[in-house]
Design an enzyme around this catalytic site. Structure first.
Site, PDB file in Angstrom:
ATOM      1  N   GLY A  47      12.019  -5.939   1.301  1.00 27.40           N
ATOM      2  CA  GLY A  47      11.135  -4.888   0.771  1.00 27.40           C
ATOM      3  C   GLY A  47      10.723  -3.983   2.220  1.00 27.40           C
ATOM      4  O   GLY A  47       9.420  -4.216   2.557  1.00 27.40           O
ATOM      5  N   GLY A  51       5.071   0.416   3.389  1.00 24.50           N
ATOM      6  CA  GLY A  51       3.931  -0.573   3.252  1.00 24.50           C
ATOM      7  C   GLY A  51       4.218  -1.537   4.363  1.00 24.50           C
ATOM      8  O   GLY A  51       4.627  -1.509   5.502  1.00 24.50           O
ATOM      9  N   TYR A  52       3.671  -2.911   4.040  1.00 24.86           N
ATOM     10  CA  TYR A  52       3.732  -3.803   4.937  1.00 24.86           C
ATOM     11  C   TYR A  52       5.181  -4.530   5.445  1.00 24.86           C
ATOM     12  O   TYR A  52       5.328  -4.864   6.532  1.00 24.86           O
ATOM     13  CB  TYR A  52       3.003  -5.109   4.396  1.00 24.86           C
ATOM     14  CG  TYR A  52       1.273  -4.860   4.462  1.00 24.86           C
ATOM     15  CD1 TYR A  52       0.858  -4.472   5.680  1.00 24.86           C
ATOM     16  CD2 TYR A  52       0.543  -5.291   3.647  1.00 24.86           C
ATOM     17  CE1 TYR A  52      -0.525  -4.184   5.979  1.00 24.86           C
ATOM     18  CE2 TYR A  52      -0.741  -5.003   3.628  1.00 24.86           C
ATOM     19  CZ  TYR A  52      -1.347  -4.662   4.879  1.00 24.86           C
ATOM     20  OH  TYR A  52      -2.530  -4.525   4.936  1.00 24.86           O
ATOM     21  N   ASP A 110      18.690  -4.003  -5.651  1.00 21.52           N
ATOM     22  CA  ASP A 110      17.822  -5.019  -6.251  1.00 21.52           C
ATOM     23  C   ASP A 110      17.957  -6.200  -5.569  1.00 21.52           C
ATOM     24  O   ASP A 110      18.987  -7.145  -5.574  1.00 21.52           O
ATOM     25  CB  ASP A 110      18.353  -5.114  -7.677  1.00 21.52           C
ATOM     26  CG  ASP A 110      17.337  -5.720  -8.585  1.00 21.52           C
ATOM     27  OD1 ASP A 110      16.335  -6.381  -7.811  1.00 21.52           O
ATOM     28  OD2 ASP A 110      17.634  -6.227  -9.526  1.00 21.52           O
ATOM     29  N   TYR A 238      -7.623  -8.827  -9.931  1.00 23.03           N
ATOM     30  CA  TYR A 238      -6.676  -9.168  -8.866  1.00 23.03           C
ATOM     31  C   TYR A 238      -6.511 -10.976  -8.951  1.00 23.03           C
ATOM     32  O   TYR A 238      -5.680 -11.157  -9.623  1.00 23.03           O
ATOM     33  CB  TYR A 238      -6.951  -8.531  -7.365  1.00 23.03           C
ATOM     34  CG  TYR A 238      -5.759  -8.520  -6.617  1.00 23.03           C
ATOM     35  CD1 TYR A 238      -4.828  -7.539  -6.508  1.00 23.03           C
ATOM     36  CD2 TYR A 238      -5.072 -10.120  -6.056  1.00 23.03           C
ATOM     37  CE1 TYR A 238      -3.572  -7.783  -5.988  1.00 23.03           C
ATOM     38  CE2 TYR A 238      -4.147 -10.077  -5.441  1.00 23.03           C
ATOM     39  CZ  TYR A 238      -3.252  -8.726  -5.234  1.00 23.03           C
ATOM     40  OH  TYR A 238      -2.165  -9.089  -4.563  1.00 23.03           O
ATOM     41  N   VAL A 277      -3.542   1.590   1.712  1.00 22.68           N
ATOM     42  CA  VAL A 277      -3.041   2.217   0.768  1.00 22.68           C
ATOM     43  C   VAL A 277      -1.662   2.325   0.759  1.00 22.68           C
ATOM     44  O   VAL A 277      -0.958   2.747   1.778  1.00 22.68           O
ATOM     45  CB  VAL A 277      -3.433   3.749   0.715  1.00 22.68           C
ATOM     46  CG1 VAL A 277      -2.731   4.604  -0.332  1.00 22.68           C
ATOM     47  CG2 VAL A 277      -4.906   3.928   0.905  1.00 22.68           C
TER      48      VAL A 277
HETATM   49  P1  NAD Z   1       4.881  -1.213  -1.109  1.00 18.77           P
HETATM   50  O1  NAD Z   1       5.031  -0.458  -2.188  1.00 18.77           O
HETATM   51  O2  NAD Z   1       4.506  -0.280   0.013  1.00 18.77           O
HETATM   52  O3  NAD Z   1       6.369  -1.703  -0.899  1.00 18.77           O
HETATM   53  C1  NAD Z   1       7.199  -2.611  -1.430  1.00 18.77           C
HETATM   54  C2  NAD Z   1       8.604  -2.732  -1.102  1.00 18.77           C
HETATM   55  O4  NAD Z   1       9.268  -3.449  -2.157  1.00 18.77           O
HETATM   56  C3  NAD Z   1       9.340  -1.502  -0.810  1.00 18.77           C
HETATM   57  O5  NAD Z   1      10.186  -1.550   0.228  1.00 18.77           O
HETATM   58  C4  NAD Z   1      10.462  -1.356  -2.264  1.00 18.77           C
HETATM   59  O6  NAD Z   1      11.627  -0.642  -1.983  1.00 18.77           O
HETATM   60  C5  NAD Z   1      10.694  -2.807  -2.343  1.00 18.77           C
HETATM   61  N1  NAD Z   1      10.980  -3.133  -3.659  1.00 18.77           N
HETATM   62  C6  NAD Z   1      10.408  -3.072  -5.018  1.00 18.77           C
HETATM   63  N2  NAD Z   1      11.073  -3.672  -6.008  1.00 18.77           N
HETATM   64  C7  NAD Z   1      12.326  -3.982  -5.173  1.00 18.77           C
HETATM   65  C8  NAD Z   1      13.781  -4.582  -5.617  1.00 18.77           C
HETATM   66  N3  NAD Z   1      13.857  -4.992  -6.826  1.00 18.77           N
HETATM   67  N4  NAD Z   1      14.653  -4.918  -4.839  1.00 18.77           N
HETATM   68  C9  NAD Z   1      14.464  -4.461  -3.691  1.00 18.77           C
HETATM   69  N5  NAD Z   1      13.271  -4.015  -2.916  1.00 18.77           N
HETATM   70  C10 NAD Z   1      12.311  -3.796  -3.951  1.00 18.77           C
HETATM   71  O7  NAD Z   1       3.957  -2.708  -1.336  1.00 18.77           O
HETATM   72  P2  NAD Z   1       3.103  -3.150  -0.164  1.00 18.77           P
HETATM   73  O8  NAD Z   1       1.819  -2.975  -0.492  1.00 18.77           O
HETATM   74  O9  NAD Z   1       3.390  -3.021   1.229  1.00 18.77           O
HETATM   75  O10 NAD Z   1       3.314  -4.708  -0.927  1.00 18.77           O
HETATM   76  C11 NAD Z   1       4.251  -5.565   0.151  1.00 18.77           C
HETATM   77  C12 NAD Z   1       3.457  -6.979  -0.217  1.00 18.77           C
HETATM   78  O11 NAD Z   1       2.091  -7.029   0.553  1.00 18.77           O
HETATM   79  C13 NAD Z   1       3.152  -7.486  -1.570  1.00 18.77           C
HETATM   80  O12 NAD Z   1       3.638  -9.010  -1.790  1.00 18.77           O
HETATM   81  C14 NAD Z   1       1.841  -7.300  -1.836  1.00 18.77           C
HETATM   82  O13 NAD Z   1       1.202  -8.020  -2.870  1.00 18.77           O
HETATM   83  C15 NAD Z   1       1.277  -7.824  -0.246  1.00 18.77           C
HETATM   84  N6  NAD Z   1      -0.115  -7.106   0.132  1.00 18.77           N
HETATM   85  C16 NAD Z   1      -0.424  -5.664  -0.231  1.00 18.77           C
HETATM   86  C17 NAD Z   1      -1.703  -5.436   0.297  1.00 18.77           C
HETATM   87  C18 NAD Z   1      -2.023  -4.090  -0.116  1.00 18.77           C
HETATM   88  O14 NAD Z   1      -3.411  -3.479   0.406  1.00 18.77           O
HETATM   89  N7  NAD Z   1      -1.058  -3.101  -0.003  1.00 18.77           N
HETATM   90  C19 NAD Z   1      -2.667  -6.316   0.767  1.00 18.77           C
HETATM   91  C20 NAD Z   1      -2.382  -7.637   0.709  1.00 18.77           C
HETATM   92  C21 NAD Z   1      -1.054  -7.912   0.490  1.00 18.77           C
END
Ligand code: NAD
Length: 399
Positions: A47, A51-52, A110, A238, A277
């Protein structure tokens, strides 16, 4: 081609190659300025493109000096259509990492599939030192089960009772918003099971097990996945809803991984991160309103962090820090301490009660939220000429 943002609700169907590259460059610079971290040397980020996950890869690379392998599901450009933002982020990361003398390989596909795991592990066996950090940062709406082929679709719904609330409908380009009512029916049992299958711990465990079985993990590896806890305002949608069930499964998986691999000094962690975000978070109803109130309050208090600031603090203070970790009763690393501080939460609660169309701009950071959203796709930056013609949609470097 001249690339402009094309927005429908919380979806932007275009992204800007140079804007995305500038975002990644900025994250790398912020990390370098904070100094080096004695941490991982070889990291896998599942991933990795946004994002993170992207921030984790940047801190692993430009903070720890690690070689990194990343996996994400992104769309390359077509003749007259830009790639997805994550695709450009990956291209920029690979380029900047190589410029910095770091090995970097990115797989697009995937992450749930056997095929991608095979490709990644082959690459790790052939070209990388055993990985000492595996970051699992997937956020996906759908999963095809790798064995049965069954397709699970995650839903973001409350459990038991219907949920009625207000959310923020944004006009991203104007930086304005309005309050709109939302009503969500509770999830069925099947929907809950499907959400756990997509966003729970099963795939995390598969990555760790297969990497361990095939000898690409160091004995004392760390693996980390991310969760969100939130407060009573976000609880019904949530923590108390389908996503919360999936995150409980992630916590369970973490405990099991520790039992299985802890003897050799390896450790699995779940970190509760703050609200930021991202494409994933803006898809959650209620979140835009709660986040924009929260950001206004945290910015005023001087404790607001974006993805890269937050992940830098995670690595430097908790993952590889020397002080005891901030751990809760479920053994989660609490990075949401600034968001959850009582004074912040009390102020957010009061604003949540009194917010209306008239005082929206005063009580919530609607403009900031909209700006962060645009930035995900490489737009709204001062250092990019958005009127300039782009001759090669596959390049993050201007010819
Ligand atoms: P994001 O949408 O920015 O990133 C998601 C990533 O997953 C991307 O790199 C995307 O390409 C990848 N991805 C999705 N489906 C895929 C697949 N089938 N195969 C390979 N890659 C795939 O998301 P984010 O907000 O950074 O979330 C990441 C984690 O952080 C999650 O577990 C989320 O619950 C957690 N989180 C997010 C927040 C927030 O406020 N955004 C807060 C706390 C925790």
């Amino acid at each position: 081609m001249i690339v402009k943002p094309r927005i429908r609700g919380f979806i932007c169907t275009t992204s800007h190659p140079f804007g995305c590259a500038s975002n990644v460059r900025e994250q790398a610079d912020v990390t370098r300025e904070l100094g080096s971290v004695a941490g991982c040397k070889s990291a896998l980020v599942v991933g990795c493109s946004a994002g993170y996950g992207l921030a984790s890869r940047v801190v692993a690379g430009f903070g720890c000096g690690a070689n990194t392998v990343g996996v994400s599901f992104e769309k390359p450009p077509e003749t007259d259509k830009p790639a997805s933002a994550g695709w450009y982020n990956n291209a920029a990361f690979d380029l900047f990492a190589r410029e910095a003398g770091l090995k970097s390989t990115t797989f697009d596909g995937d992450a749930f599939s056997h095929e991608i795991k095979r490709q990644v592990i082959d690459e790790l066996q052939a070209n990388y030192e055993p990985i000492d950090l595996l970051v699992y940062s997937l956020a996906s709406p759908i999963r095809a089960h790798p064995d049965s082929g069954e397709r699970y679709r995650s839903v973001i719904k409350p459990l038991g009772e219907p949920y009625e609330a207000r959310t923020l409908t944004l006009d991203v380009l104007k930086g304005t918003g309005r309050l709109t009512p939302i009503s969500l029916d509770p999830a069925t049992e099947d929907e809950t099971v499907a959400t756990i299958a997509v966003m729970g711990g099963d795939d995390w465990r598969r990555w760790v097990d297969q990497c361990a079985d095939e000898g690409v993990l160091s004995e004392d590896f760390k693996t980390i996945a991310f969760t969100y806890l939130g407060n009573e305002l976000t609880y019904p949608i949530y923590r108390g809803g389908t996503l919360g069930r999936a995150k409980e499964d992630l916590d369970r998986t973490c405990r099991e991984l520790n039992e299985q691999y802890g003897r050799t000094g390896a450790e699995a962690l779940v970190a509760a991160l703050k609200a930021v975000v991202t494409q994933a978070s803006t898809a959650i109803p209620v979140v835009p309103l709660y986040f924009s109130i929260l950001f206004k309050v945290m910015k005023a208090a001087g404790t607001h962090e974006d993805c890269i600031a937050h992940i830098n603090r995670l690595f430097r203070e908790q993952l590889y820090g020397t002080e005891p970790r901030r751990i809760d009763e479920e053994s989660r690393v609490r990075m949401d301490n600034f968001e959850m501080a009582e004074a912040i939460q009390e102020e957010v609660r009061q604003r949540w009660q009194s917010i209306n169309e008239e005082n929206l701009g005063e009580l919530a950071d609607v403009e900031g939220f909209a700006g962060e959203f645009l930035k995900i796709f490489g737009f709204g930056r001062d250092d990019v000429d958005y009127d300039a013609e782009i001759s090669d949609l596959a390049s993050v470097v201007r010819p």
